[in-house]
Design a protein around this motif. Structure first.
Motif, PDB file in Angstrom:
ATOM      1  N   VAL A   1      42.753  62.285  39.084  1.00 45.52           N
ATOM      2  CA  VAL A   1      43.026  63.328  38.406  1.00 45.52           C
ATOM      3  C   VAL A   1      43.390  62.825  36.805  1.00 45.52           C
ATOM      4  O   VAL A   1      44.508  62.211  36.813  1.00 45.52           O
ATOM      5  N   MET A   2      42.664  63.308  36.103  1.00 46.32           N
ATOM      6  CA  MET A   2      42.959  62.949  34.626  1.00 46.32           C
ATOM      7  C   MET A   2      43.731  64.158  33.839  1.00 46.32           C
ATOM      8  O   MET A   2      43.133  65.175  33.790  1.00 46.32           O
ATOM      9  N   LEU A   3      45.087  64.069  33.910  1.00 44.19           N
ATOM     10  CA  LEU A   3      45.826  65.143  33.553  1.00 44.19           C
ATOM     11  C   LEU A   3      45.858  65.736  31.889  1.00 44.19           C
ATOM     12  O   LEU A   3      46.173  66.688  31.528  1.00 44.19           O
ATOM     13  N   GLU A   4      45.342  64.771  31.222  1.00 40.66           N
ATOM     14  CA  GLU A   4      44.909  65.101  29.839  1.00 40.66           C
ATOM     15  C   GLU A   4      43.500  65.920  29.565  1.00 40.66           C
ATOM     16  O   GLU A   4      43.249  66.287  28.528  1.00 40.66           O
ATOM     17  N   GLY A   5      42.865  65.990  30.594  1.00 39.75           N
ATOM     18  CA  GLY A   5      41.447  66.776  30.387  1.00 39.75           C
ATOM     19  C   GLY A   5      41.575  67.806  31.327  1.00 39.75           C
ATOM     20  O   GLY A   5      42.465  68.693  32.104  1.00 39.75           O
ATOM     21  N   ASN A   6      40.226  68.498  31.373  1.00 39.38           N
ATOM     22  CA  ASN A   6      40.050  69.677  32.576  1.00 39.38           C
ATOM     23  C   ASN A   6      39.956  69.248  34.020  1.00 39.38           C
ATOM     24  O   ASN A   6      39.527  67.894  34.369  1.00 39.38           O
ATOM     25  N   ILE A   7      40.410  69.881  34.699  1.00 39.24           N
ATOM     26  CA  ILE A   7      40.331  69.988  36.335  1.00 39.24           C
ATOM     27  C   ILE A   7      39.443  70.869  37.046  1.00 39.24           C
ATOM     28  O   ILE A   7      39.550  71.969  36.728  1.00 39.24           O
ATOM     29  N   THR A   8      38.411  70.291  37.901  1.00 37.39           N
ATOM     30  CA  THR A   8      37.658  71.122  38.494  1.00 37.39           C
ATOM     31  C   THR A   8      38.346  71.623  39.855  1.00 37.39           C
ATOM     32  O   THR A   8      38.254  70.208  40.624  1.00 37.39           O
ATOM     33  N   LEU A   9      38.321  72.577  40.199  1.00 36.21           N
ATOM     34  CA  LEU A   9      38.922  72.867  41.668  1.00 36.21           C
ATOM     35  C   LEU A   9      37.977  73.863  42.537  1.00 36.21           C
ATOM     36  O   LEU A   9      37.418  74.697  41.976  1.00 36.21           O
ATOM     37  N   ASP A  10      37.911  73.441  43.759  1.00 35.08           N
ATOM     38  CA  ASP A  10      37.265  74.167  44.712  1.00 35.08           C
ATOM     39  C   ASP A  10      38.264  74.647  45.857  1.00 35.08           C
ATOM     40  O   ASP A  10      38.846  73.668  46.582  1.00 35.08           O
ATOM     41  N   LEU A  11      38.536  75.863  46.116  1.00 30.74           N
ATOM     42  CA  LEU A  11      39.541  76.032  46.892  1.00 30.74           C
ATOM     43  C   LEU A  11      39.080  76.987  47.871  1.00 30.74           C
ATOM     44  O   LEU A  11      38.266  78.151  47.544  1.00 30.74           O
ATOM     45  N   ASN A  12      39.589  77.180  49.205  1.00 33.31           N
ATOM     46  CA  ASN A  12      39.190  78.039  50.202  1.00 33.31           C
ATOM     47  C   ASN A  12      40.501  78.472  50.929  1.00 33.31           C
ATOM     48  O   ASN A  12      40.703  77.401  51.858  1.00 33.31           O
ATOM     49  N   SER A  13      41.164  79.419  50.800  1.00 28.00           N
ATOM     50  CA  SER A  13      42.425  79.596  51.713  1.00 28.00           C
ATOM     51  C   SER A  13      42.583  81.013  52.358  1.00 28.00           C
ATOM     52  O   SER A  13      41.823  81.985  51.611  1.00 28.00           O
ATOM     53  N   PHE A  14      43.216  81.113  53.054  1.00 25.67           N
ATOM     54  CA  PHE A  14      43.574  82.356  53.842  1.00 25.67           C
ATOM     55  C   PHE A  14      45.076  82.772  54.050  1.00 25.67           C
ATOM     56  O   PHE A  14      45.520  81.842  54.567  1.00 25.67           O
ATOM     57  N   ILE A  15      45.495  83.838  53.679  1.00 28.97           N
ATOM     58  CA  ILE A  15      46.931  83.993  53.981  1.00 28.97           C
ATOM     59  C   ILE A  15      46.791  85.202  54.722  1.00 28.97           C
ATOM     60  O   ILE A  15      46.465  86.577  54.200  1.00 28.97           O
ATOM     61  N   ALA A  16      47.559  85.065  55.767  1.00 32.75           N
ATOM     62  CA  ALA A  16      47.330  86.265  56.898  1.00 32.75           C
ATOM     63  C   ALA A  16      48.151  87.384  56.652  1.00 32.75           C
ATOM     64  O   ALA A  16      48.125  88.469  57.146  1.00 32.75           O
ATOM     65  N   GLN A  17      49.627  87.247  55.912  1.00 34.08           N
ATOM     66  CA  GLN A  17      50.229  88.137  55.779  1.00 34.08           C
ATOM     67  C   GLN A  17      50.767  87.975  54.369  1.00 34.08           C
ATOM     68  O   GLN A  17      51.012  86.938  53.887  1.00 34.08           O
ATOM     69  N   SER A  18      51.389  89.256  53.780  1.00 29.70           N
ATOM     70  CA  SER A  18      52.165  89.196  52.438  1.00 29.70           C
ATOM     71  C   SER A  18      53.575  88.451  52.714  1.00 29.70           C
ATOM     72  O   SER A  18      54.224  88.803  53.657  1.00 29.70           O
ATOM     73  N   PHE A  19      54.238  87.874  51.723  1.00 29.26           N
ATOM     74  CA  PHE A  19      55.459  87.265  51.471  1.00 29.26           C
ATOM     75  C   PHE A  19      56.031  87.595  50.229  1.00 29.26           C
ATOM     76  O   PHE A  19      55.425  87.632  49.074  1.00 29.26           O
ATOM     77  N   ASP A  20      57.334  87.626  50.336  1.00 27.46           N
ATOM     78  CA  ASP A  20      58.039  87.942  49.269  1.00 27.46           C
ATOM     79  C   ASP A  20      59.127  87.023  49.005  1.00 27.46           C
ATOM     80  O   ASP A  20      59.541  86.196  50.184  1.00 27.46           O
ATOM     81  N   ALA A  21      59.982  87.024  48.192  1.00 30.58           N
ATOM     82  CA  ALA A  21      61.345  86.067  48.026  1.00 30.58           C
ATOM     83  C   ALA A  21      62.142  86.356  49.176  1.00 30.58           C
ATOM     84  O   ALA A  21      62.322  87.265  49.654  1.00 30.58           O
ATOM     85  N   PRO A  22      62.883  85.421  49.686  1.00 33.28           N
ATOM     86  CA  PRO A  22      62.982  83.977  49.322  1.00 33.28           C
ATOM     87  C   PRO A  22      62.009  83.077  50.138  1.00 33.28           C
ATOM     88  O   PRO A  22      61.822  83.378  51.384  1.00 33.28           O
ATOM     89  N   ILE A  23      61.196  82.148  49.486  1.00 38.18           N
ATOM     90  CA  ILE A  23      60.379  81.235  50.326  1.00 38.18           C
ATOM     91  C   ILE A  23      60.784  79.925  49.934  1.00 38.18           C
ATOM     92  O   ILE A  23      60.741  79.310  48.914  1.00 38.18           O
ATOM     93  N   SER A  24      61.237  79.057  51.142  1.00 42.26           N
ATOM     94  CA  SER A  24      62.052  77.785  51.080  1.00 42.26           C
ATOM     95  C   SER A  24      60.887  76.798  51.081  1.00 42.26           C
ATOM     96  O   SER A  24      59.826  76.916  51.960  1.00 42.26           O
TER      97      SER A  24
END
Length: 263
Positions: A129-152
């Motif tokens: 991962v080159m932090l001084e350049g661009n990063i290409t991301l592929d992401l596939n995720s699922f969140i089953a329910q909504s969450f609010d603070a606090p999250i530890s």
């Protein structure tokens, strides 16, 4: 029977015999020790003649070679032990300038299929991962329910140094830390819209986090300004991160990531 020894008086025959036996036993022990020494010298001379042509210098060089071989074996075993803990798919190649590059970005789920947060796909390029350049991301995720603070969240970060993985302590809120509520770490004011690229990829940037299916295909992120915020210990190298999140004592998700960082 007693024997007279001048002014020293009489000494019984039994005592005299005992003294003579002890003296004879002592002489026998001395002779045995001399014989053993002679045997050792003889064996050493024989070994020297057989393996080294009678040369002490050759014997010394042979001992040095054996010691160096044993040291190499120890280092080799340590290297194998280290590679055992390196993620599968670790590849090292030489780029066009001849510099060695590490490719081993990988992740794994350390939770279960019943966790509310499920990550099905995560690819990052370039790798390292080159932090001084661009990063290409592929992401596939699922969140089953909504969450609010606090999250530890509990995070453990290790860096690969030599043959070992060394844990990075929690310094200035970064490293192996426990966060009582990660929602408090979000730098974006609640009354302002989320900055790019979050709206572009329909990703949440603050709490609450809404349930849903989040997908990013070939998402390009430019984060050159992050270099100025990095701590001194985050230098180019191989890193391991383990994170587990909880909400009201219930696990939301647990994931492990291996990545190479370069800048």
């Amino acid at each position: 029977m007693k024997i007279q020894f001048g002014d020293k008086g009489e000494v019984s025959w039994d005592v005299l015999l005992k003294v003579l036996e002890e003296e004879q036993l002592y002489q026998q022990q001395q002779q045995q020790q001399e014989h053993r020494k002679d045997d050792c010298r003889s064996h050493l001379r024989s070994l020297l003649r057989k393996c080294c042509g009678g040369s002490w210098l050759t014997l010394v060089l042979l001992v040095i070679v054996v010691i160096l071989s044993q040291a190499w074996l120890v280092f080799y075993l340590l290297s194998c032990w280290s590679s055992f803990y390196t993620p599968a798919g670790h590849v090292v190649f030489a780029d066009s300038q001849g510099n060695l590059r590490h490719i081993h970005f990988s992740w794994s789920n350390c939770g279960s299929a019943s966790d509310p947060v499920q990550l099905m796909k995560l690819n990052v390029s370039p790798d390292p991962v080159m932090l001084e350049g661009n990063i290409t991301l592929d992401l596939n995720s699922f969140i089953a329910q909504s969450f609010d603070a606090p999250i530890s969240v509990d995070v453990k970060v290790e860096r690969h140094i030599g043959w070992f993985w060394v844990e990075i302590p929690c310094l200035d809120g970064l490293g192996s830390c426990h966060y009582k509520d990660v929602c408090e770490l979000v730098p974006f004011p609640p009354d302002e819209p989320c900055p790019d690229p979050f709206p572009r990829f329909k990703l949440p940037c603050r709490c609450p986090v809404s349930k849903g299916h989040y997908i990013v295909n070939n998402g390009v992120f430019s984060i050159p300004e992050i270099v100025d915020l990095l701590p001194a210990w985050l230098v180019s190298g191989d890193y391991y991160a383990h994170g587990i999140a909880h909400k009201d004592g219930k696990r939301l998700g647990c994931y492990k990531v291996y990545a190479s960082v370069s800048y």
